[in-house]
Scaffold this motif. Structure first.
Motif, short mmCIF file in Angstrom:
data_model
loop_
_atom_site.label_atom_id
_atom_site.label_comp_id
_atom_site.label_asym_id
_atom_site.label_seq_id
_atom_site.Cartn_x
_atom_site.Cartn_y
_atom_site.Cartn_z
N PHE A 42 0.83 -1.21 0.00
CA PHE A 42 0.00 0.00 0.00
C PHE A 42 0.87 1.26 0.00
N LEU A 43 1.90 1.28 0.85
CA LEU A 43 2.77 2.45 0.93
C LEU A 43 3.62 2.59 -0.33
N HIS A 44 3.94 1.47 -0.99
CA HIS A 44 4.69 1.54 -2.24
C HIS A 44 3.87 2.23 -3.31
N GLY A 45 2.58 1.97 -3.33
CA GLY A 45 1.71 2.61 -4.30
C GLY A 45 1.26 4.00 -3.89
N ASN A 46 1.37 4.31 -2.60
CA ASN A 46 0.93 5.62 -2.09
C ASN A 46 2.00 6.17 -1.13
N PRO A 47 3.17 6.55 -1.67
CA PRO A 47 4.28 6.97 -0.78
C PRO A 47 3.98 8.20 0.04
N THR A 48 3.05 9.04 -0.40
CA THR A 48 2.73 10.26 0.35
C THR A 48 1.98 9.95 1.63
N MET A 49 1.41 8.75 1.74
CA MET A 49 0.66 8.40 2.94
C MET A 49 1.56 8.32 4.17
N VAL A 50 2.83 8.02 3.99
CA VAL A 50 3.74 7.95 5.15
C VAL A 50 3.84 9.29 5.85
N GLY A 300 8.71 11.77 1.84
CA GLY A 300 8.49 10.52 1.11
C GLY A 300 9.04 10.47 -0.30
N ILE A 301 9.77 11.49 -0.75
CA ILE A 301 10.41 11.42 -2.06
C ILE A 301 11.69 10.61 -1.93
N SER A 302 11.84 9.60 -2.78
CA SER A 302 12.99 8.71 -2.68
C SER A 302 14.26 9.42 -3.10
N LEU A 303 15.32 9.25 -2.31
CA LEU A 303 16.61 9.82 -2.66
C LEU A 303 17.22 9.16 -3.89
N TRP A 343 16.69 12.10 14.18
CA TRP A 343 16.18 10.73 14.21
C TRP A 343 15.00 10.56 13.26
N LEU A 344 14.18 11.58 13.16
CA LEU A 344 13.03 11.51 12.25
C LEU A 344 13.50 11.34 10.82
N THR A 345 14.58 12.02 10.45
CA THR A 345 15.13 11.89 9.10
C THR A 345 15.64 10.49 8.84
N ILE A 346 16.38 9.93 9.81
CA ILE A 346 16.93 8.57 9.66
C ILE A 346 15.80 7.56 9.51
N ILE A 347 14.78 7.70 10.33
CA ILE A 347 13.64 6.77 10.26
C ILE A 347 12.93 6.89 8.92
N ALA A 348 12.81 8.12 8.39
CA ALA A 348 12.15 8.32 7.10
C ALA A 348 12.90 7.61 5.98
N VAL A 349 14.24 7.70 5.99
CA VAL A 349 15.03 7.01 4.96
C VAL A 349 14.92 5.50 5.11
N ALA A 350 14.90 5.01 6.35
CA ALA A 350 14.76 3.58 6.59
C ALA A 350 13.42 3.06 6.06
#
Length: 360
Positions: A42-50, A300-303, A343-350
């Motif tokens: 679901f999150l793969h199809g809707n990355p903005t939901m995170v 949620g934008i992929s690096l 920490w929020l940034t690290i968790i977001a990338v993970a």
């Protein structure tokens, strides 16, 4: 030949083989999805939901911790004011990151263009509207320089923009003489430069024109990226540059346009930053580069490029604003506010890495 002879014809060897072969239809095993697999798909199809989920939880938690004053119209509008400039830079950063690049010079471009606008209008007496337009042209040129070095000289975006970050910062100090232009001087000679610092009252809230500008920029970029062929080319380049070239996309030209547009957005942010700070300061927004990347990653934008919605960084900037406001109202030291954002940034990338592992 007689009919009985035809019916009694002996079967060939391959016909015997076919008769004895397995005639069942091929079947594929379907992996049963558990709850985590379902959420991941679901999150793969809707990355903005995170970031949306994180924003909602942040508002609820800090509303409970900080009390009713967190939900006051003034505080909520203050959050919007505080993230306006970083949000605009995050929009510029998003354009580059969607192409699998990165721009470490967005903050330096913004401050340099604010200095150029201020020096032209105050020191040289150029009419403020002309100074602003020249600043916009300078932003496009600075971004296009990054794009040229990346596409034509074939240098990595990280190295290019790291270098231009220092170049633009040095030019900023040289042009300004490391001196700020005071608010009173702007009011007397070029009040237009402070336009985006003005606000309108709505109930108990005060909405600045800079906040409205930020929302307008995200709206325009959302339309461009989702409803134009150029926007689809940006995503295609970020997903697979070589495949985009083979499909007929002029990748180098598109990339230069991306960097140029990012530079223009930074220049617009320069005008907004003057209104936000109330002066032209060559030392302002020194951490803007990293803050813009933080908003993009949390949004949620992929690096790695090619995935994510431009609305995500807007939500990411708001998340950072909510965290800072909530922790401040709760009496948490600024040191730990920065700690929490890290920490929020690290968790977001993970989370992004986990989502990218989804099976097609």
């Amino acid at each position: 030949m007689s009919e009985p002879a035809q019916t009694s014809r002996k079967k060939q060897e391959y016909e015997h083989t076919l008769d004895s072969s397995d005639s069942s239809v091929a079947q594929f095993d379907h992996k049963h999805r558990n709850l985590f697999d379902t959420v991941q798909h679901f999150l793969h199809g809707n990355p903005t939901m995170v970031p949306v989920i994180v924003l909602v939880f942040s508002i609820v938690i800090f509303g409970f911790v900080a009390g009713p004053k967190f939900f006051s119209p003034f505080n909520l509008s203050l959050i919007l004011q505080q993230v306006a400039v970083i949000g605009i830079l995050a929009a510029a950063q998003s354009l580059v990151i969607l192409t699998a690049g990165i721009d470490l010079s967005v903050g330096a471009i913004m401050v340099l263009m604010s200095v150029i606008m201020g020096q032209l209008a105050i020191t040289l007496g150029v009419p403020a509207p002309v100074a602003i337009i020249i600043g916009f042209i300078g932003g496009i040129a600075a971004g296009a320089l990054n794009g040229f070095l990346v596409t034509r000289i074939k240098l990595p975006p990280f190295i290019v923009t790291l270098g231009t970050w220092n170049i633009f910062f040095a030019l900023n100090l040289w042009l300004s003489g490391a001196q700020s232009i005071r608010s009173q001087t702007l009011d007397e000679i070029a009040p237009l430069l402070k336009f985006f610092g003005e606000s309108i009252a709505i109930g108990g809230a005060r909405i600045t024109y800079g906040s409205i500008l930020m929302l307008a920029i995200f709206g325009v970029l959302w339309y461009i990226l989702n409803h134009t062929s150029w926007g689809r080319h940006v995503y295609a380049i970020g997903d697979d540059k070589e495949a985009a070239e083979l499909s007929g996309i002029r990748t180098n030209r598109t990339l230069i346009m991306v960097y140029g547009l990012a530079g223009l957005v930074c220049a617009v942010g320069a005008w907004a930053s003057i209104g936000r700070v109330g002066s032209v300061s060559p030392q302002s927004f020194q951490e803007a580069n990293l803050q813009s990347i933080t908003a993009v990653v949390i949004g949620g934008i992929s690096l790695f490029g090619g995935r994510g919605s431009i609305i995500g960084p807007l939500i990411g900037a708001l998340i950072v604003g909510v965290f800072n406001s909530g922790l401040r109202l709760a009496g948490v030291d600024v040191l730990w506010q920065v700690f929490a954002i890290g920490w929020l940034t690290i968790i977001a990338v993970a989370i992004d890495q986990w989502i990218r592992k989804v099976s097609a």
